[in-house]
Design an enzyme around this catalytic site. Structure first.
Site, short mmCIF file in Angstrom:
data_model
loop_
_atom_site.label_atom_id
_atom_site.label_comp_id
_atom_site.label_asym_id
_atom_site.label_seq_id
_atom_site.Cartn_x
_atom_site.Cartn_y
_atom_site.Cartn_z
N PHE A 116 -0.43 114.42 -12.82
CA PHE A 116 -1.10 113.55 -11.85
C PHE A 116 -1.15 114.22 -10.49
O PHE A 116 -0.14 114.65 -9.95
CB PHE A 116 -0.34 112.22 -11.75
CG PHE A 116 -1.05 111.17 -10.93
CD1 PHE A 116 -2.16 110.52 -11.44
CD2 PHE A 116 -0.62 110.84 -9.66
CE1 PHE A 116 -2.83 109.55 -10.71
CE2 PHE A 116 -1.28 109.88 -8.91
CZ PHE A 116 -2.38 109.24 -9.43
N ASP A 252 -1.80 97.94 -17.70
CA ASP A 252 -2.57 97.36 -16.59
C ASP A 252 -3.31 96.11 -17.04
O ASP A 252 -3.39 95.12 -16.31
CB ASP A 252 -3.55 98.39 -16.04
CG ASP A 252 -2.86 99.63 -15.49
OD1 ASP A 252 -1.76 99.49 -14.94
OD2 ASP A 252 -3.43 100.73 -15.61
#
Length: 311
Positions: A116, A252
């Site tokens: 990331f 999520d």
């Protein structure tokens, strides 16, 4: 009833490895890893925790408000939010950085290895929760380290109930910092791995964490989820997915269900079941934002799974 979603907006490069990581990694050679995974399939998707949560909450008919920072390459994402009619008035563009980018490789067992690049996300502390105006609830999801700390403090000072969702950002914080998040938060949501890391770093058991918040939610993949609240342990069943395609963004989607249930006064059993359903709907599609059920579809799937309507 607006839900403030503090977290990342990111571009996800998602790759599929046909083998198993466990077969490519030698346990006695982990101190000198040098491996390469052949990934014939590659996709670039809209992602980031805030983007994924907001997308799923919008599917439910909620009112998501994203608070995030993006970079000079963010125009496609900004245009997408406009098309989806998701407010971006709290999305800040940082001109001298790139939008956060995740490079995710998934193996045959749905294990994931992620690299990331935070980019503009590292400047998330420039955003102020007070600028969001009136909101019903908030979530502090993975974001820049300083931003997560400040947004949690801001929510507490403004008396906005919020979910602390450390996610893959959890390793950025030490035990004292994590304990402070718990003290400020109204709810804590983690997966089973994050739960173990949270208890290890804070020295707090599930029961002690649950005593400090209104609810502790622990997701367990195909084993469902556990909700610890008011001295009770509520077991949430896993909803059987139509197919298991890609786990990216399932957590999520689950959190969007939590936000919707909390803003609409649902009991924990129904809130958890709705969250579980949203995760099951997502896992049957590639990427974090490519599933597109109507609200009527979601209602019907919930009734088939649990035998009643959630509203």
């Amino acid at each position: 009833m607006t839900s403030l979603i503090c977290g990342s907006l990111a571009f996800d490069s998602i790759m599929q490895f046909g083998g198993r990581f466990s077969e490519a990694l030698l346990a006695d050679q982990l101190h000198k890893i040098n491996v390469s995974f052949l990934v014939p399939a590659l996709r670039r998707e809209f992602g980031g925790c805030a983007g994924n949560i907001a997308y799923n909450l919008k599917l439910l008919g909620g009112d998501p408000l994203i608070m995030a920072t993006v970079g000079q390459d963010s125009a496609p994402y900004i245009e997408r939010l406009d098309r989806l009619q998701i407010s971006r008035r709290c999305v800040r563009v940082v001109d001298d950085a790139y939008t956060a980018q995740a490079f995710i490789t998934t193996d045959a067992d749905n294990n994931q290895i992620t690299a990331f690049h935070p980019g503009a996300m590292s400047m998330s502390h420039r955003n102020r929760v007070a600028d969001a105006g009136q909101v019903k609830i908030a979530i502090v999801a993975p974001d820049g380290r300083d931003g997560m700390l400040e947004h949690a403090r801001d929510c507490a000072e403004l008396k906005i109930p919020f979910i602390f969702d450390p996610g893959q950002g959890l390793p950025m914080f030490n035990g004292a910092e994590l304990e402070r998040f718990i003290e400020l938060a109204t709810y804590v949501a983690v997966n089973d791995y994050e739960a173990e890391l949270l208890t290890e770093r804070t020295g707090l058991s599930f029961e002690r964490i649950a005593e400090r918040v209104s609810a502790l939610i622990v997701t367990r993949g195909e084993q469902g989820a556990d909700i610890f609240t008011g001295g009770k342990h509520i077991e949430i069943p896993c909803v059987t997915a139509e197919s298991v395609i890609d786990p990216t963004g399932c957590g999520d989607a689950f959190r969007a269900g939590l936000l919707y249930g909390l803003t609409h006064g649902m009991d924990w059993e129904t809130t958890g079941r709705l969250a579980s359903l949203m995760g099951a709907i997502k896992i049957a599609h590639q990427g974090g934002q490519n599933h597109a059920p109507t609200r009527a579809d979601i209602d019907a799937q919930f009734e088939r799974a649990f035998g009643y309507r959630f509203q």
